[in-house]
Design a protein around this motif. Structure first.
Motif, PDB file in Angstrom:
ATOM      1  N   VAL A 915       0.786  -1.370   0.185  1.00 42.58           N
ATOM      2  CA  VAL A 915       0.097   0.092  -0.116  1.00 42.58           C
ATOM      3  C   VAL A 915       0.901   1.410   0.016  1.00 42.58           C
ATOM      4  O   VAL A 915       1.844   1.194   0.338  1.00 42.58           O
ATOM      5  CB  VAL A 915      -0.874  -0.066   1.194  1.00 42.58           C
ATOM      6  CG1 VAL A 915      -0.133   0.033   2.454  1.00 42.58           C
ATOM      7  CG2 VAL A 915      -1.744   1.148   1.062  1.00 42.58           C
ATOM      8  N   GLY A 916       0.552   2.150  -0.523  1.00 40.97           N
ATOM      9  CA  GLY A 916       1.279   3.536  -0.793  1.00 40.97           C
ATOM     10  C   GLY A 916       0.564   4.667  -0.919  1.00 40.97           C
ATOM     11  O   GLY A 916      -0.672   4.615  -1.729  1.00 40.97           O
ATOM     12  N   LEU A 917       0.716   5.866  -0.196  1.00 41.67           N
ATOM     13  CA  LEU A 917      -0.075   7.086  -0.492  1.00 41.67           C
ATOM     14  C   LEU A 917       0.998   8.097  -0.477  1.00 41.67           C
ATOM     15  O   LEU A 917       1.790   8.231   0.241  1.00 41.67           O
ATOM     16  CB  LEU A 917      -0.526   7.372   0.989  1.00 41.67           C
ATOM     17  CG  LEU A 917      -1.473   8.896   0.989  1.00 41.67           C
ATOM     18  CD1 LEU A 917      -2.571   8.831  -0.082  1.00 41.67           C
ATOM     19  CD2 LEU A 917      -2.240   9.018   2.280  1.00 41.67           C
ATOM     20  N   TYR A 918       0.889   8.896  -1.538  1.00 43.96           N
ATOM     21  CA  TYR A 918       1.970   9.843  -1.999  1.00 43.96           C
ATOM     22  C   TYR A 918       1.282  11.124  -2.270  1.00 43.96           C
ATOM     23  O   TYR A 918       0.100  11.370  -2.527  1.00 43.96           O
ATOM     24  CB  TYR A 918       2.579   9.389  -3.222  1.00 43.96           C
ATOM     25  CG  TYR A 918       3.595   8.048  -2.916  1.00 43.96           C
ATOM     26  CD1 TYR A 918       4.877   8.460  -2.588  1.00 43.96           C
ATOM     27  CD2 TYR A 918       3.001   6.877  -3.152  1.00 43.96           C
ATOM     28  CE1 TYR A 918       5.763   7.151  -2.210  1.00 43.96           C
ATOM     29  CE2 TYR A 918       3.810   5.798  -2.949  1.00 43.96           C
ATOM     30  CZ  TYR A 918       5.150   5.766  -2.434  1.00 43.96           C
ATOM     31  OH  TYR A 918       5.854   4.815  -2.198  1.00 43.96           O
ATOM     32  N   TYR A 919       2.139  12.026  -2.311  1.00 44.15           N
ATOM     33  CA  TYR A 919       1.640  13.703  -2.504  1.00 44.15           C
ATOM     34  C   TYR A 919       2.543  14.301  -3.524  1.00 44.15           C
ATOM     35  O   TYR A 919       3.932  14.144  -2.997  1.00 44.15           O
ATOM     36  CB  TYR A 919       1.464  14.456  -1.359  1.00 44.15           C
ATOM     37  CG  TYR A 919       1.066  15.891  -1.812  1.00 44.15           C
ATOM     38  CD1 TYR A 919      -0.274  16.073  -2.299  1.00 44.15           C
ATOM     39  CD2 TYR A 919       1.864  16.924  -1.368  1.00 44.15           C
ATOM     40  CE1 TYR A 919      -0.561  17.621  -2.646  1.00 44.15           C
ATOM     41  CE2 TYR A 919       1.472  18.190  -1.762  1.00 44.15           C
ATOM     42  CZ  TYR A 919       0.406  18.665  -2.277  1.00 44.15           C
ATOM     43  OH  TYR A 919       0.253  19.989  -2.761  1.00 44.15           O
ATOM     44  N   ASN A 920       2.128  14.710  -4.628  1.00 47.92           N
ATOM     45  CA  ASN A 920       3.386  15.302  -5.500  1.00 47.92           C
ATOM     46  C   ASN A 920       2.894  16.896  -5.293  1.00 47.92           C
ATOM     47  O   ASN A 920       1.816  17.536  -5.666  1.00 47.92           O
ATOM     48  CB  ASN A 920       2.845  15.048  -7.090  1.00 47.92           C
ATOM     49  CG  ASN A 920       3.350  13.513  -7.150  1.00 47.92           C
ATOM     50  OD1 ASN A 920       4.255  13.274  -7.533  1.00 47.92           O
ATOM     51  ND2 ASN A 920       2.417  12.604  -7.154  1.00 47.92           N
ATOM     52  N   ILE A 921       3.937  17.687  -5.052  1.00 51.11           N
ATOM     53  CA  ILE A 921       3.941  19.008  -4.783  1.00 51.11           C
ATOM     54  C   ILE A 921       3.693  19.577  -6.267  1.00 51.11           C
ATOM     55  O   ILE A 921       4.418  19.531  -7.128  1.00 51.11           O
ATOM     56  CB  ILE A 921       5.093  19.702  -4.137  1.00 51.11           C
ATOM     57  CG1 ILE A 921       5.223  19.272  -2.740  1.00 51.11           C
ATOM     58  CG2 ILE A 921       5.010  21.272  -3.957  1.00 51.11           C
ATOM     59  CD1 ILE A 921       6.460  19.393  -2.037  1.00 51.11           C
ATOM     60  N   PRO A 922       2.713  20.424  -6.488  1.00 52.33           N
ATOM     61  CA  PRO A 922       2.444  20.940  -7.608  1.00 52.33           C
ATOM     62  C   PRO A 922       3.554  21.872  -8.358  1.00 52.33           C
ATOM     63  O   PRO A 922       4.505  22.470  -7.566  1.00 52.33           O
ATOM     64  CB  PRO A 922       1.402  22.075  -7.548  1.00 52.33           C
ATOM     65  CG  PRO A 922       0.361  21.652  -6.440  1.00 52.33           C
ATOM     66  CD  PRO A 922       1.719  20.826  -5.439  1.00 52.33           C
ATOM     67  N   SER A 923       3.632  21.704  -9.619  1.00 50.60           N
ATOM     68  CA  SER A 923       5.087  22.281 -10.388  1.00 50.60           C
ATOM     69  C   SER A 923       4.833  23.865 -10.094  1.00 50.60           C
ATOM     70  O   SER A 923       5.892  24.373 -10.174  1.00 50.60           O
ATOM     71  CB  SER A 923       4.901  21.803 -11.938  1.00 50.60           C
ATOM     72  OG  SER A 923       3.609  22.124 -12.254  1.00 50.60           O
ATOM     73  N   SER A 924       3.745  24.414 -10.261  1.00 51.92           N
ATOM     74  CA  SER A 924       3.653  25.830 -10.005  1.00 51.92           C
ATOM     75  C   SER A 924       4.145  26.203  -8.640  1.00 51.92           C
ATOM     76  O   SER A 924       5.065  27.444  -8.478  1.00 51.92           O
ATOM     77  CB  SER A 924       2.005  26.192 -10.060  1.00 51.92           C
ATOM     78  OG  SER A 924       1.178  25.724  -9.111  1.00 51.92           O
ATOM     79  N   VAL A 925       4.087  25.652  -7.505  1.00 55.22           N
ATOM     80  CA  VAL A 925       4.632  25.814  -6.267  1.00 55.22           C
ATOM     81  C   VAL A 925       5.968  25.709  -6.397  1.00 55.22           C
ATOM     82  O   VAL A 925       6.954  26.386  -5.944  1.00 55.22           O
ATOM     83  CB  VAL A 925       3.990  24.909  -5.010  1.00 55.22           C
ATOM     84  CG1 VAL A 925       4.765  24.934  -3.911  1.00 55.22           C
ATOM     85  CG2 VAL A 925       2.680  25.208  -5.129  1.00 55.22           C
ATOM     86  N   LEU A 926       6.445  24.605  -7.047  1.00 54.18           N
ATOM     87  CA  LEU A 926       7.756  24.330  -7.206  1.00 54.18           C
ATOM     88  C   LEU A 926       8.775  25.476  -7.744  1.00 54.18           C
ATOM     89  O   LEU A 926       9.773  25.816  -7.582  1.00 54.18           O
ATOM     90  CB  LEU A 926       8.311  23.001  -7.839  1.00 54.18           C
ATOM     91  CG  LEU A 926       7.913  21.822  -7.045  1.00 54.18           C
ATOM     92  CD1 LEU A 926       8.057  20.517  -7.662  1.00 54.18           C
ATOM     93  CD2 LEU A 926       8.417  21.624  -5.665  1.00 54.18           C
ATOM     94  N   ASP A 927       8.254  25.904  -9.019  1.00 56.05           N
ATOM     95  CA  ASP A 927       8.612  26.761  -9.916  1.00 56.05           C
ATOM     96  C   ASP A 927       8.786  28.292  -8.942  1.00 56.05           C
ATOM     97  O   ASP A 927       9.753  28.856  -9.202  1.00 56.05           O
ATOM     98  CB  ASP A 927       7.794  27.094 -11.173  1.00 56.05           C
ATOM     99  CG  ASP A 927       7.494  26.002 -12.207  1.00 56.05           C
ATOM    100  OD1 ASP A 927       8.901  25.193 -11.883  1.00 56.05           O
ATOM    101  OD2 ASP A 927       6.906  25.928 -12.967  1.00 56.05           O
ATOM    102  N   LYS A 928       7.791  28.771  -8.405  1.00 58.40           N
ATOM    103  CA  LYS A 928       7.900  29.719  -7.625  1.00 58.40           C
ATOM    104  C   LYS A 928       9.021  29.521  -6.389  1.00 58.40           C
ATOM    105  O   LYS A 928       9.570  30.483  -6.029  1.00 58.40           O
ATOM    106  CB  LYS A 928       6.607  29.928  -6.882  1.00 58.40           C
ATOM    107  CG  LYS A 928       5.388  30.513  -7.534  1.00 58.40           C
ATOM    108  CD  LYS A 928       4.147  30.781  -7.013  1.00 58.40           C
ATOM    109  CE  LYS A 928       3.272  31.281  -7.940  1.00 58.40           C
ATOM    110  NZ  LYS A 928       1.621  31.528  -7.572  1.00 58.40           N
ATOM    111  N   ALA A 929       8.792  28.522  -5.835  1.00 62.08           N
ATOM    112  CA  ALA A 929      10.075  28.193  -4.816  1.00 62.08           C
ATOM    113  C   ALA A 929      11.347  28.029  -5.224  1.00 62.08           C
ATOM    114  O   ALA A 929      12.312  28.463  -4.619  1.00 62.08           O
ATOM    115  CB  ALA A 929       9.471  27.226  -4.048  1.00 62.08           C
ATOM    116  N   PHE A 930      11.747  27.308  -6.298  1.00 64.87           N
ATOM    117  CA  PHE A 930      13.034  26.916  -6.710  1.00 64.87           C
ATOM    118  C   PHE A 930      13.324  27.523  -8.002  1.00 64.87           C
ATOM    119  O   PHE A 930      14.461  27.140  -8.663  1.00 64.87           O
ATOM    120  CB  PHE A 930      13.223  25.531  -6.824  1.00 64.87           C
ATOM    121  CG  PHE A 930      12.808  24.880  -5.287  1.00 64.87           C
ATOM    122  CD1 PHE A 930      13.825  24.690  -4.591  1.00 64.87           C
ATOM    123  CD2 PHE A 930      11.578  24.115  -5.043  1.00 64.87           C
ATOM    124  CE1 PHE A 930      13.559  24.382  -3.125  1.00 64.87           C
ATOM    125  CE2 PHE A 930      11.325  23.580  -3.940  1.00 64.87           C
ATOM    126  CZ  PHE A 930      12.467  23.639  -2.935  1.00 64.87           C
TER     127      PHE A 930
END
Length: 990
Positions: A915-930
């Motif tokens: 069993v696995g539960l994952y969350y992908n941080i949205p690319s829009s958030v990553l672009d702003k942060a990094f």
């Protein structure tokens, strides 16, 4: 002329007047396309304005820009291998688009030959494929073979040990040999890799496990496919039967597992970092017997008072929890770099996997370095591919499984009651265990049982286009590979151990050092010719030659009566040395012709010829033919069946071989030492220099269908697989001086069905749900037996054992009943198996799980009998067998009466395997942060075996005492218990 000039001027004037208006009406849409689930950029994706020819494609980073005439509009996003998606756009500016990989697998390309592949939609065999995401994306496995459990139809996967580092038996479509190899052939990037389980530790010198009962491998070794890092794998394809595996010839009777590792991709260099942290715990706790003073006193005079005193003082110890109650720390770290130019692709990876066991001083540590390179040259007429892997692994296995000296941890624990006081004093001195031959805490803390592996797997291939035109082409393929490893096993039993003390009849310390050097090499050359007629009839002809060499040298040194606290093998009074050497060379050729008429009718004919130094006549060729056909009805013009998108029928026949086991071809004399005089002794078993390889023949038929525009897929296969010329041991004439002899003396048959149903239940912008259901079963029968029925693979008819008998199941378990009659008590083959996997996505969250149901299949459980002898069985005082006799007394009485009935148990289970539960941080958030430097970040949680439902009276029904022996799976004697695993994940892409 003037008129033409006039109209030309008018066009220019109109263009000047209306061009600003056109500019004002146009709008520019920019954005990025990423892969759903992983957040990875999707390069080279087509983006077209709906209803027009206006389009563009994403760059290597998934970015795009398109100008449209007006808004709102709809963009159609499509790419090979992905589901087409329509995206409404209301306003200009940046947008983010996620595309999902297509759930339709019929167009997947699968490897079915030595030099070629085929579209799944055209395959005439049931080829199981496991992708990288299915293999490690849900929950990272400890070992590769364990990761395959529950992932495809037709496999029975059994653990031989719960110790970290593996030890797993894989059986494809039933038993394929009684005495020969029963494990599939593994090939990694074209390299034939070794999967031996080598019992070189010399534990039998202490345990005496092979001194009675079954003399099979009981040293609890791991198997070498565990060395392969699953995170490096792009895909795994399983050729389950001879109809698919025939092209691999004399080594493929047990099936073929083809592993393809990851390659680089053209474009910007990408770096990914993955870190897992977690822990493992005991899968299933048995608990303690509910002692009273009277029950304790029954174990021996004075025990009642000892129990009462410990109970009153609060010093009763749960020894099961003390031994198996550790939470083993898990850490998996991996870094990989990939990229490439127009001509060169590269992939490099490093991983470090560390996992402590649920028992102190056990664990597994594997470091892996991989570098893959692909380079095209000579105007892309030639391509060189190199695959290289170095593995360094260390596995501390503990001291478990059967023994005849009462010294393994599990056996000693079986007779240790909760009032026993076994902890060391302030000076570290352990007391002797008055209830057993060893103090299990002392054994756990002071012994060493270690496997240390250094391994290189290197392969290379050269593809060269000899010529190419509109109708035909010819390609030359050269391949070579080497799998080399050194295995060092170290076993140390200090003289201060309870069972090593001379006063207790011990050997005054034992140290054993085993060294195995193994080298497998393969070389091959192929020619592949394609020719297509004017009627779109394609002929693909391939021919090739192969050469395989195998070399193994195992030296085991065992020393007892050690000097002081020394551990070197030269520091003792008694030294014994044994050596096993094996050399083998195989050569072969194959020819195959494939016909494809417009993807409507596909047929294949082929033959493989093999000769080997392992045959009686090293120059005799054995031939393995294959034939198959498939018809794609949906590609014909007449096909017009509502809601049925695809329908294919297929049939295939093939043959494959299995070499004789070691010792079957010759009579191996043994050495002797009598009164100081060295000599040789004739063994009890006579070899046969004219023995033939076992031959497997399989007929497989089935169909593949998909419905509702490929949202639902169905695969059905039926197979009938026979194994002729079984190599068995027959009774020899007493006058010959031998008691048994090897000969080709039997046939067996496996029949089975495999059904796979997959469906895309929902597929929306914010929510997807796909599901896969697999059902399979196998039944076997001994169809010919030229020798008397015989038992093997267990501890005799009084405890339950396997029996080879004409007209009966190959995996039947027999034993004496209460009347002393030999009867069938069960069968190790399951009635059926089912798995159900689901993948759900809601926006940036994904949830995946895999349930596995095994119905039927029996084990010989002797762990309960040992705890009965020790009076510690948790169910000792229950009345499940006889309302007047407690379980423990009943089983002990049955043992002394030679009644095996209570020792054969149903090993059914239902478990949440992954069993696995994952969350992908949205690319829009990553672009702003990094600022675009980080392409994706994924966090999550996963687990293995978190829910387990079974009535089996031990730690885990998925167990075997005899390692990877294909026939003897399901026999257990105090094994290293299985565990649950909990992991937390972080994945970052740059």
């Amino acid at each position: 002329m003037k008129k033409q000039t006039h109209f030309s001027r008018m066009r220019v004037l109109l263009l000047l007047l209306f061009f600003p208006v056109v500019l004002l009406a146009q709008e520019t849409i920019t954005g990025r396309v990423v892969i759903q689930g992983s957040g990875e950029p999707a390069p080279f994706v087509n983006i077209v304005e709906e209803g027009t020819n206006n389009g563009t494609a994403t760059d290597i980073d998934g970015n795009f820009s398109i100008t449209v005439n007006s808004l709102p509009t709809t963009l159609v996003v499509s790419a090979l291998g992905f589901t087409e998606k329509s995206v409404p756009v209301q306003t200009a500016g940046d947008i983010s688009i996620e595309i999902a990989e297509s759930s339709e697998a019929l167009e997947e390309v699968v490897v079915t030959g030595l030099a070629t592949s085929v579209k799944r939609s055209n395959a005439a065999n049931a080829v199981a494929s496991v992708s990288s995401e299915e293999l490690v994306g849900l929950t990272p496995p400890q070992t590769l073979d364990g990761a395959l459990a529950g992932k495809f139809a037709g496999a029975q996967i059994t653990r031989s040990s719960g110790a970290p580092g593996g030890g797993i038996s894989v059986r494809l479509r039933g038993v394929t040999s009684v005495n020969g190899n029963a494990q599939p052939l593994y090939i990694v990037d074209g390299v034939y890799v070794n999967n031996n389980s080598i019992a070189a530790a010399g534990l039998n010198a202490v345990s005496g496990a092979a001194s009675g009962g079954n003399a099979s491998n009981q040293d609890n070794p791991s198997n070498r496919i565990a060395d392969i890092n699953p995170d490096d794998i792009e895909s795994v394809e399983i050729l389950k039967g001879a109809s698919a595996a025939a092209i691999y010839g004399a080594r493929a009777a047990a099936g073929v597992v083809i592993i393809t590792t990851k390659k680089g991709k053209r474009g910007q260099t990408k770096i990914s970092f993955n870190q897992d942290f977690g822990f493992n715990t005991l899968l299933n706790s048995l608990g303690q017997r509910n002692f009273t003073e009277a029950r304790a006193e029954a174990l021996g005079a004075g025990n009642g008072a000892l129990f009462a005193a410990a109970r009153d003082n609060g010093t009763l110890i749960d020894w099961e929890d003390e031994i198996y109650g550790e939470q083993g720390f898990i850490s998996n770290t991996s870094v990989n770099i990939s990229g490439g130019s127009d001509n060169t692709l590269f992939y490099a990876a490093f991983s470090n996997n560390e996992e402590d066991g649920i028992v102190d001083n056990t664990g597994y540590d594997r470091k892996s370095i991989r570098f893959n390179l692909d380079h095209e040259f000579m105007d892309k007429r030639a391509k060189l591919s190199i695959s290289s892997n170095y593995i360094d692994s260390v596995s501390d296995r503990g001291f478990f499984n059967n023994d005849n000296t009462g010294t393994t941890i599990g056996v000693a624990l079986s007779s240790t009651p909760p009032w026993a006081q076994l902890f060391p004093d302030a000076n570290g001195n352990y007391p002797d265990n008055p209830f057993g031959s060893s103090n299990p805490l002392q054994t756990r803390d002071l012994i060493t049982n270690r496997e240390d592996v250094n391994r290189f797997i290197v392969g290379a291939s050269l593809d060269y286009k000899v010529f190419e035109n509109d109708k035909s082409n010819l390609k030359l393929i050269l391949r070579g590979g080497v799998d080399y490893y050194e295995l060092i096993t170290t076993a140390i039993f200090p003289e201060i151990l309870q069972f090593q003390k001379p006063s207790n009849g011990g050997l005054n310390g034992v140290t054993a050092l085993g060294t195995t050097e193994n080298k497998d090499a393969n070389y091959s050359a192929f020619l592949v010719h394609n020719y297509t007629t004017d009627k779109d009839l394609n002929f693909r002809t391939q021919a090739g030659v192969t050469k395989l060499t195998f070399s193994r040298n195992t030296v085991r040194n065992i020393t007892s009566d050690l000097v002081a606290s020394q551990t070197n093998v030269d520091q003792g009074a008694n030294v014994s040395v044994t050596q096993f050497r094996q050399e083998q060379e195989d050569q072969g050729f194959f020819v195959q012709e494939e016909l494809n008429y417009q993807d409507k009718i596909i047929g294949t004919l082929g033959i493989r010829g093999d000769k080997s130094s392992n045959n009686g006549d090293a120059n005799e060729l054995f031939y393995y033919p294959k034939a198959s056909a498939a018809v794609n009805f949906h590609n014909f013009d007449f096909w017009n069946v509502p809601y049925v998108s695809r329908f294919k029928i297929r049939a295939a026949y093939g043959e494959a071989g299995n070499f004789a086991p070691n010792g079957a071809l010759f009579t191996a004399y043994t050495n002797s030492l009598i009164d100081g005089n060295v000599g040789i002794v004739v063994p009890v078993t006579l070899g046969d220099p004219d023995i033939s390889p076992e031959r497997q023949k399989e007929l497989e038929v089935g169909f593949d269908a998909s419905f509702l525009e490929n949202r639902i897929g169905l695969e059905f296969s039926y197979y009938n697989k026979s194994v002729d010329d079984l190599i068995l041991q027959a009774n020899a004439e007493p006058s010959s001086g031998f008691t048994t002899r090897f000969e080709n003396a039997g046939n067996l048959e496996n029949r089975g069905v495999e059904i796979a149903l997959n469906a895309t239940i929902f597929q929306e912008d914010n929510f997807d749900w796909s599901s896969n259901l697999i059902f399979f079963k196998n039944t076997s029968e001994v169809t010919r037996l030229d020798v008397e029925p015989f038992s093997l693979g267990g501890f005799g008819e009084g405890l339950g054992t396997f029996r080879i008998e004409e007209g009966r199941s190959v995996t039947q378990i027999v034993g004496n009943d209460a009347n002393g009659n030999l009867v069938v008590l069960g069968d190790a083959e399951p009635d059926f198996q089912m798995t159900w996997s689901n993948n759900l996505r809601y926006k940036d969250f994904t949830l995946s799980f895999l349930w596995h149901w095994k119905q039927g299949g029996d084990n010989v459980n002797l762990t309960s009998l040992l705890t009965d002898f020790g009076g510690t069985s948790p169910d000792f005082d229950d009345f499940d067998f006889d309302p007047a006799v407690a379980n423990g007394d009943f089983r002990v009485a049955a043992f002394f009466a030679g009644n095996a009935t209570p020792f054969v148990e149903d090993a059914s289970y239902l478990r949440l395997r992954e069993v696995g539960l994952y969350y992908n941080i949205p690319s829009s958030v990553l672009d702003k942060a990094f600022a675009g430097h980080v392409s994706n970040v994924k966090v999550g949680f996963s687990g293995n075996n978190l829910i387990n439902i079974f009535d089996y009276n031990s730690y885990d029904p998925e167990v075997s005492n005899f390692g990877s022996n294909g026939l003897s799976s399901g026999v257990e004697v105090t094994p290293f218990p299985s565990s649950k695993r909990y992991l937390f994940h972080l994945a970052v892409g740059f």
